[in-house]
Design a protein around this motif. Structure first.
Motif, PDB file in Angstrom:
ATOM      1  N   ARG A  53      27.424  50.552  44.218  1.00  0.00           N
ATOM      2  CA  ARG A  53      26.429  50.154  45.206  1.00  0.00           C
ATOM      3  C   ARG A  53      25.183  51.022  45.099  1.00  0.00           C
ATOM      4  O   ARG A  53      24.044  50.521  45.138  1.00  0.00           O
ATOM      5  CB  ARG A  53      27.027  50.264  46.607  1.00  0.00           C
ATOM      6  CG  ARG A  53      26.153  49.650  47.696  1.00  0.00           C
ATOM      7  CD  ARG A  53      26.807  49.766  49.061  1.00  0.00           C
ATOM      8  NE  ARG A  53      28.081  49.073  49.107  1.00  0.00           N
ATOM      9  CZ  ARG A  53      29.261  49.678  49.182  1.00  0.00           C
ATOM     10  NH1 ARG A  53      29.316  50.999  49.219  1.00  0.00           N
ATOM     11  NH2 ARG A  53      30.368  48.990  49.220  1.00  0.00           N
ATOM     12  N   GLU A  54      25.398  52.336  44.929  1.00  0.00           N
ATOM     13  CA  GLU A  54      24.255  53.231  44.777  1.00  0.00           C
ATOM     14  C   GLU A  54      23.480  52.917  43.502  1.00  0.00           C
ATOM     15  O   GLU A  54      22.244  52.939  43.485  1.00  0.00           O
ATOM     16  CB  GLU A  54      24.727  54.687  44.767  1.00  0.00           C
ATOM     17  CG  GLU A  54      25.221  55.196  46.113  1.00  0.00           C
ATOM     18  CD  GLU A  54      24.104  55.248  47.146  1.00  0.00           C
ATOM     19  OE1 GLU A  54      22.953  55.518  46.746  1.00  0.00           O
ATOM     20  OE2 GLU A  54      24.378  55.021  48.335  1.00  0.00           O
ATOM     21  N   GLN A  61      31.291  52.615  45.909  1.00  0.00           N
ATOM     22  CA  GLN A  61      30.119  53.291  46.441  1.00  0.00           C
ATOM     23  C   GLN A  61      29.143  53.652  45.324  1.00  0.00           C
ATOM     24  O   GLN A  61      27.919  53.501  45.472  1.00  0.00           O
ATOM     25  CB  GLN A  61      30.554  54.552  47.195  1.00  0.00           C
ATOM     26  CG  GLN A  61      29.410  55.348  47.811  1.00  0.00           C
ATOM     27  CD  GLN A  61      28.677  54.560  48.882  1.00  0.00           C
ATOM     28  OE1 GLN A  61      29.244  53.669  49.514  1.00  0.00           O
ATOM     29  NE2 GLN A  61      27.405  54.871  49.081  1.00  0.00           N
ATOM     30  N   GLU A  62      29.675  54.119  44.199  1.00  0.00           N
ATOM     31  CA  GLU A  62      28.806  54.470  43.072  1.00  0.00           C
ATOM     32  C   GLU A  62      28.110  53.229  42.520  1.00  0.00           C
ATOM     33  O   GLU A  62      26.916  53.274  42.177  1.00  0.00           O
ATOM     34  CB  GLU A  62      29.624  55.151  41.975  1.00  0.00           C
ATOM     35  CG  GLU A  62      30.123  56.538  42.364  1.00  0.00           C
ATOM     36  CD  GLU A  62      31.084  57.105  41.335  1.00  0.00           C
ATOM     37  OE1 GLU A  62      31.445  56.367  40.375  1.00  0.00           O
ATOM     38  OE2 GLU A  62      31.484  58.276  41.481  1.00  0.00           O
ATOM     39  N   LYS A 111      14.787  54.411  45.167  1.00  0.00           N
ATOM     40  CA  LYS A 111      15.437  53.145  45.478  1.00  0.00           C
ATOM     41  C   LYS A 111      14.659  51.985  44.858  1.00  0.00           C
ATOM     42  O   LYS A 111      13.520  52.145  44.407  1.00  0.00           O
ATOM     43  CB  LYS A 111      15.551  52.963  46.995  1.00  0.00           C
ATOM     44  CG  LYS A 111      16.333  54.056  47.699  1.00  0.00           C
ATOM     45  CD  LYS A 111      17.757  54.144  47.197  1.00  0.00           C
ATOM     46  CE  LYS A 111      18.556  55.202  47.942  1.00  0.00           C
ATOM     47  NZ  LYS A 111      19.930  55.320  47.432  1.00  0.00           N
ATOM     48  N   TYR A 150      21.253  49.992  43.867  1.00  0.00           N
ATOM     49  CA  TYR A 150      20.116  50.232  44.739  1.00  0.00           C
ATOM     50  C   TYR A 150      19.135  51.261  44.185  1.00  0.00           C
ATOM     51  O   TYR A 150      18.166  51.609  44.850  1.00  0.00           O
ATOM     52  CB  TYR A 150      20.588  50.734  46.109  1.00  0.00           C
ATOM     53  CG  TYR A 150      21.304  49.687  46.944  1.00  0.00           C
ATOM     54  CD1 TYR A 150      21.089  48.333  46.747  1.00  0.00           C
ATOM     55  CD2 TYR A 150      22.208  50.059  47.928  1.00  0.00           C
ATOM     56  CE1 TYR A 150      21.748  47.386  47.504  1.00  0.00           C
ATOM     57  CE2 TYR A 150      22.867  49.113  48.695  1.00  0.00           C
ATOM     58  CZ  TYR A 150      22.635  47.783  48.479  1.00  0.00           C
ATOM     59  OH  TYR A 150      23.275  46.834  49.231  1.00  0.00           O
ATOM     60  N   THR A 151      19.395  51.781  42.986  1.00  0.00           N
ATOM     61  CA  THR A 151      18.620  52.901  42.460  1.00  0.00           C
ATOM     62  C   THR A 151      17.867  52.493  41.206  1.00  0.00           C
ATOM     63  O   THR A 151      18.408  51.815  40.328  1.00  0.00           O
ATOM     64  CB  THR A 151      19.550  54.084  42.131  1.00  0.00           C
ATOM     65  OG1 THR A 151      20.268  54.450  43.314  1.00  0.00           O
ATOM     66  CG2 THR A 151      18.755  55.289  41.650  1.00  0.00           C
TER      67      THR A 151
END
Length: 577
Positions: free
Chosen positions: A337-338, A334-335, A349, A341-342
């Motif tokens: 993926r974030e 999840q990290e 984003k 996207y950041t």
């Protein structure tokens, strides 16, 4: 230059003299109650000194080093408790210590925290999840050593008492434990560097001497040749004194150990490997007890039942470990993926995020406008794309520097985020441009959000690093999706983005610090309209019968207008307050 001798070092000098005196007495004084008393009290004093020397390193250490010294202190504390119990029996009760001795299990298990301390490896850089997983592996090892003691030794103490078998079993297992500990200490010592290599080297030397003297004393007890204060205690006392020196050396080198850390790399998995060996050994030992052992049936039944119970306990711990690993992997994914996207600079984003979510948003809007679901009764069915450009950002970079420009972008992104809703998405579009995807909105109210963004960015000077404040402005171009409400799929969202880009170009060409939005003049395409992809971008607004709506930005106060910056170009964009 005089070297300061601390109170701990003075105590170590006294302990050295005491050990020397005890060694001399052991050779010249025959066995007596007085010799026993002196020998027991000497060992109690030395072990207390070792414990204090190690505890003194906990407060001044880092987190992993504190755990390292705390585990060593735990092992020394267990060792001291056994010695206190031994002294109580011999000195205060004035009886011979029985064999089997009730404190043997504590004496056996006190080496397990020592092994745990080696597994901590404070000379390496660990991340927190790895440390937690190592704690579970260490717990598995504790259970395994306890299981081995209950499996090998306890049957001859309680299930089918036999003193000779008890002594031989204890000596063999105690030797195995010492061998494993000394081997692990040697491996850690050889792989360490700097100040930690000195610390591990002293731990290895003290452990090796302790293993030899302790196992020798255990064999002498079984043979009936050992008594407290005898020559068998001399190497044991020297090893205890070496442990005390080890603690004092750790205190001396505390400041150097912080700078001697190295990356853990792939060298931290040996305790996991030992834990797996421990688990895999259980069915082997159970099979040996059931089919190959010549022990009495009561002993065999006890060992099989013990093995089954230990397997269930270890399986539960393995499940906890695996569950923790699964959660860690999911959290890491999840990290990642974030992070993917950041935008690293502004925290907003990036374009990858738009690619990931836009198709679902487009499908939702198209379904809302489908023929079998009348959009007239649906509230806020539209998507609005806002392209935002920071006015005169290049001039700000040229005049104030790129670092100030970066801080300005961060502050502008923060101001835009404060003006949009939680359902809207702020995207770093590239350079000094941002894209806001406004979800669940209404095209008739699209100019309201544009005005909020203009006010948020340009109404007040923006604070920058070092107390500097700059008055800025932005230009906005926006367009709605679907373009034709009666034909929601006639114009793709990418063409709507192109329309928003055309509107942004018009806003900058018209003088900047304003928003221009594009709305269709009809609800469906007309026969004379050319296809979108066949037209030129400059005439895209004509092809789609777009109508422009202008929203002016905030005007700077006269007091602000009179306070210019060093360059004329930058003065048009960012006036220093």
């Amino acid at each position: 230059m005089r070297t300061t001798v601390t109170s701990r070092e003075k105590c170590w000098i006294f302990a050295s003299a005491l050990v020397t005196l005890q060694a001399i007495v052991a050779f010249i004084v025959p066995r007596s109650d007085q010799l026993t008393t002196v020998g027991d009290l000497t060992q109690c004093f030395l072990l207390s000194f070792v414990l204090l020397a190690i505890l003194g390193n906990i407060r001044a250490s880092e987190a992993t080093a504190r755990l390292f010294w705390a585990l060593l202190a735990l092992g020394c504390g267990m060792w001291l408790c056994v010695q206190f119990l031994w002294t109580y029996v011999e000195v205060f009760l004035r009886t011979a210590v029985p064999n089997p001795f009730v404190g043997d299990i504590a004496l056996f298990l006190h080496l397990v925290p020592f092994m745990g301390a080696l597994a901590v490896r404070p000379d390496l850089e660990w991340d927190e999840p790895v440390v937690r997983m190592g704690a579970l592996d260490f717990l598995l090892l504790v259970i395994w050593w306890l299981y081995l003691y209950l499996f090998v030794v306890i049957p001859w103490q309680y299930v089918s008492p036999q003193q000779e078998l008890y002594g031989r079993s204890f000596d063999a297992l105690y030797f195995l434990e010492h061998f494993v500990f000394v081997a692990c200490t040697a491996a850690v010592w050889l792989r360490s560097r700097g100040a930690w290599r000195i610390i591990y080297g002293n731990l290895f030397g003290a452990s090796l001497l302790y293993a030899i003297s302790s196992v020798t004393a255990s064999v002498a007890i079984d043979l009936g040749k050992y008594y407290t204060g005898s020559v068998y205690d001399t190497p044991l006392l020297v090893s205890i004194l070496w442990f005390a020196a080890f603690g004092l050396i750790g205190r001396r080198l505390a400041s150097r150990t912080r700078a001697a850390k190295t990356s853990a790399g792939k060298r931290g998995g040996w305790i996991s490997a030992l834990a797996m060996v421990a688990i895999l050994s259980l069915p082997v030992l159970a099979g040996w007890a059931l089919y190959m052992s010549h022990a009495p049936s009561r002993v065999r039944n006890f060992r099989v039942l013990l093995t089954l119970s230990t397997m269930m306990l270890m399986a539960a711990l393995l499940w906890i470990k695996q569950h923790g690993l699964d959660k860690r992997i999911a959290r890491t994914n999840q990290e990642l993926r974030e992070d993917s996207y950041t935008d690293l600079l502004t925290g907003s984003k990036n374009r990858r995020f738009l690619t990931a979510i836009i198709d679902a948003d487009v499908r939702r809007v198209v379904q809302g406008y489908s023929s079998d679901q009348n959009s007239s009764g649906q509230r806020n069915p539209d998507l609005v794309f806002y392209l935002i450009d920071c006015d005169y950002f290049k001039e700000v970079n040229d005049h104030y520097g790129h670092e100030t420009g970066d801080h300005l972008l961060i502050e502008i992104a923060r101001q835009i985020s404060s003006a949009i809703r939680h359902s809207d998405v702020l995207i770093r579009w590239g350079g000094d441009e941002f894209l806001v995807v406004s979800r669940y909105t209404n095209r008739e109210e699209a100019s309201v959000l544009a005005d909020r963004v203009l006010q948020a960015v340009g109404s007040q000077p923006l604070p920058l690093k070092g107390g500097q404040r700059l008055r800025c402005s932005c230009s906005i171009g926006w367009a709605v999706f679907p373009w034709f409400v009666r034909e929601p799929e006639a114009v793709a969202y990418r063409e709507v983005l192109r329309l928003a880009d055309c509107a942004l170009y018009d806003a900058k060409k018209a003088g900047k610090n304003q928003a221009i939005g594009m709305l269709p003049t009809c609800e469906q395409s007309l026969p004379f309209m050319a296809t979108v992809t066949a037209g030129k971008e400059a005439r895209l607004t004509e092809q789609l019968a777009a109508q422009a709506f202008r929203t002016p930005g905030p005007q700077p106060l006269k007091a602000d207008s009179n306070e210019g910056v060093a360059t004329a170009k930058a003065a048009a964009a960012a006036q220093q307050v």
